[in-house]
Design a protein around this motif. Sequence first.
Motif, PDB file in Angstrom:
ATOM      1  N   LEU A  23      59.663  65.537  -3.102  1.00 30.54           N
ATOM      2  CA  LEU A  23      60.774  64.635  -3.415  1.00 30.54           C
ATOM      3  C   LEU A  23      60.421  63.798  -4.637  1.00 30.54           C
ATOM      4  O   LEU A  23      59.245  63.511  -4.889  1.00 30.54           O
ATOM      5  N   ASP A  24      61.439  63.366  -5.366  1.00 29.70           N
ATOM      6  CA  ASP A  24      61.188  62.460  -6.480  1.00 29.70           C
ATOM      7  C   ASP A  24      60.774  61.098  -5.927  1.00 29.70           C
ATOM      8  O   ASP A  24      60.941  60.816  -4.740  1.00 29.70           O
ATOM      9  N   SER A  25      60.233  60.251  -6.793  1.00 27.09           N
ATOM     10  CA  SER A  25      59.687  58.955  -6.364  1.00 27.09           C
ATOM     11  C   SER A  25      60.726  58.075  -5.675  1.00 27.09           C
ATOM     12  O   SER A  25      60.452  57.478  -4.639  1.00 27.09           O
ATOM     13  N   ARG A  26      61.913  57.976  -6.238  1.00 22.78           N
ATOM     14  CA  ARG A  26      62.940  57.100  -5.659  1.00 22.78           C
ATOM     15  C   ARG A  26      63.353  57.573  -4.268  1.00 22.78           C
ATOM     16  O   ARG A  26      63.442  56.772  -3.340  1.00 22.78           O
ATOM     17  N   THR A  27      63.576  58.871  -4.105  1.00 23.83           N
ATOM     18  CA  THR A  27      63.972  59.395  -2.810  1.00 23.83           C
ATOM     19  C   THR A  27      62.853  59.201  -1.789  1.00 23.83           C
ATOM     20  O   THR A  27      63.112  58.867  -0.631  1.00 23.83           O
ATOM     21  N   SER A  28      61.618  59.367  -2.225  1.00 25.53           N
ATOM     22  CA  SER A  28      60.472  59.140  -1.325  1.00 25.53           C
ATOM     23  C   SER A  28      60.463  57.712  -0.804  1.00 25.53           C
ATOM     24  O   SER A  28      60.283  57.475   0.394  1.00 25.53           O
ATOM     25  N   VAL A  29      60.677  56.755  -1.688  1.00 24.91           N
ATOM     26  CA  VAL A  29      60.684  55.346  -1.289  1.00 24.91           C
ATOM     27  C   VAL A  29      61.879  55.061  -0.376  1.00 24.91           C
ATOM     28  O   VAL A  29      61.761  54.305   0.587  1.00 24.91           O
ATOM     29  N   GLU A  30      63.023  55.694  -0.635  1.00 21.49           N
ATOM     30  CA  GLU A  30      64.178  55.514   0.238  1.00 21.49           C
ATOM     31  C   GLU A  30      63.882  56.015   1.656  1.00 21.49           C
ATOM     32  O   GLU A  30      64.256  55.375   2.637  1.00 21.49           O
ATOM     33  N   ILE A  31      63.197  57.145   1.761  1.00 19.99           N
ATOM     34  CA  ILE A  31      62.818  57.698   3.064  1.00 19.99           C
ATOM     35  C   ILE A  31      61.861  56.739   3.768  1.00 19.99           C
ATOM     36  O   ILE A  31      61.996  56.450   4.961  1.00 19.99           O
ATOM     37  N   LEU A  32      60.888  56.227   3.027  1.00 20.70           N
ATOM     38  CA  LEU A  32      59.925  55.287   3.618  1.00 20.70           C
ATOM     39  C   LEU A  32      60.619  54.009   4.077  1.00 20.70           C
ATOM     40  O   LEU A  32      60.294  53.465   5.133  1.00 20.70           O
ATOM     41  N   ALA A  33      61.584  53.534   3.302  1.00 26.03           N
ATOM     42  CA  ALA A  33      62.339  52.335   3.694  1.00 26.03           C
ATOM     43  C   ALA A  33      63.108  52.595   4.991  1.00 26.03           C
ATOM     44  O   ALA A  33      63.142  51.743   5.884  1.00 26.03           O
ATOM     45  N   LEU A  34      63.700  53.771   5.100  1.00 26.66           N
ATOM     46  CA  LEU A  34      64.414  54.134   6.325  1.00 26.66           C
ATOM     47  C   LEU A  34      63.459  54.157   7.514  1.00 26.66           C
ATOM     48  O   LEU A  34      63.761  53.597   8.573  1.00 26.66           O
ATOM     49  N   PHE A  35      62.299  54.771   7.345  1.00 24.20           N
ATOM     50  CA  PHE A  35      61.319  54.819   8.434  1.00 24.20           C
ATOM     51  C   PHE A  35      60.856  53.415   8.829  1.00 24.20           C
ATOM     52  O   PHE A  35      60.691  53.115  10.009  1.00 24.20           O
ATOM     53  N   GLN A  36      60.639  52.537   7.857  1.00 24.23           N
ATOM     54  CA  GLN A  36      60.239  51.170   8.183  1.00 24.23           C
ATOM     55  C   GLN A  36      61.337  50.464   8.968  1.00 24.23           C
ATOM     56  O   GLN A  36      61.059  49.752   9.928  1.00 24.23           O
ATOM     57  N   GLU A  37      62.581  50.663   8.569  1.00 24.11           N
ATOM     58  CA  GLU A  37      63.705  50.046   9.275  1.00 24.11           C
ATOM     59  C   GLU A  37      63.809  50.584  10.708  1.00 24.11           C
ATOM     60  O   GLU A  37      64.004  49.820  11.654  1.00 24.11           O
ATOM     61  N   LEU A  38      63.661  51.889  10.866  1.00 26.15           N
ATOM     62  CA  LEU A  38      63.697  52.488  12.203  1.00 26.15           C
ATOM     63  C   LEU A  38      62.569  51.950  13.071  1.00 26.15           C
ATOM     64  O   LEU A  38      62.772  51.642  14.246  1.00 26.15           O
ATOM     65  N   ASN A  39      61.396  51.800  12.475  1.00 24.07           N
ATOM     66  CA  ASN A  39      60.252  51.284  13.225  1.00 24.07           C
ATOM     67  C   ASN A  39      60.494  49.848  13.670  1.00 24.07           C
ATOM     68  O   ASN A  39      60.195  49.486  14.805  1.00 24.07           O
ATOM     69  N   ARG A  40      61.075  49.043  12.806  1.00 25.79           N
ATOM     70  CA  ARG A  40      61.393  47.656  13.177  1.00 25.79           C
ATOM     71  C   ARG A  40      62.410  47.591  14.310  1.00 25.79           C
ATOM     72  O   ARG A  40      62.439  46.625  15.066  1.00 25.79           O
ATOM     73  N   SER A  41      63.238  48.636  14.412  1.00 25.79           N
ATOM     74  CA  SER A  41      64.247  48.659  15.479  1.00 25.79           C
ATOM     75  C   SER A  41      63.664  49.167  16.795  1.00 25.79           C
ATOM     76  O   SER A  41      64.378  49.245  17.789  1.00 25.79           O
ATOM     77  N   GLY A  42      62.374  49.524  16.798  1.00 23.44           N
ATOM     78  CA  GLY A  42      61.730  49.926  18.038  1.00 23.44           C
ATOM     79  C   GLY A  42      61.372  51.393  18.150  1.00 23.44           C
ATOM     80  O   GLY A  42      60.806  51.822  19.153  1.00 23.44           O
ATOM     81  N   ILE A  43      61.687  52.190  17.146  1.00 24.75           N
ATOM     82  CA  ILE A  43      61.358  53.612  17.162  1.00 24.75           C
ATOM     83  C   ILE A  43      59.953  53.812  16.598  1.00 24.75           C
ATOM     84  O   ILE A  43      59.635  53.299  15.519  1.00 24.75           O
TER      85      ILE A  43
END
Length: 96
Positions: A23-43
């Motif tokens: 993945l390009d750098s921006r898309t990679s960071v977007e995926i990581l941001a999504l994972f961090q948000e999911l983790n904060r929600s308890g996943i």
Amino acid sequence: MAIARALINEPALVLADEPTGNLDSRTSVEILALFQELNRSGITIVLVTHEADIARYAGRILSFRDGRLVKDELIAEPREARALLAQLPAEEEEEA
């Protein structure tokens, strides 16, 4: 698409094997941001990567060598993906 399918049934755990590979750098960071948000929600997110810079977005890093755990590191202040997204240039729209 694979991430969306994984989230449909509201799992307690998501396994992500090299989710930022190719993945390009921006898309990679977007995926990581999504994972961090999911983790904060308890996943719980289990992310497998060979990239040390990607691993620094996690709160815990388990390192393996030859199938054995060699390091278990808690990260007090993981990198914040949303903050990095704000610094990256916006995606340019493709011309039709």
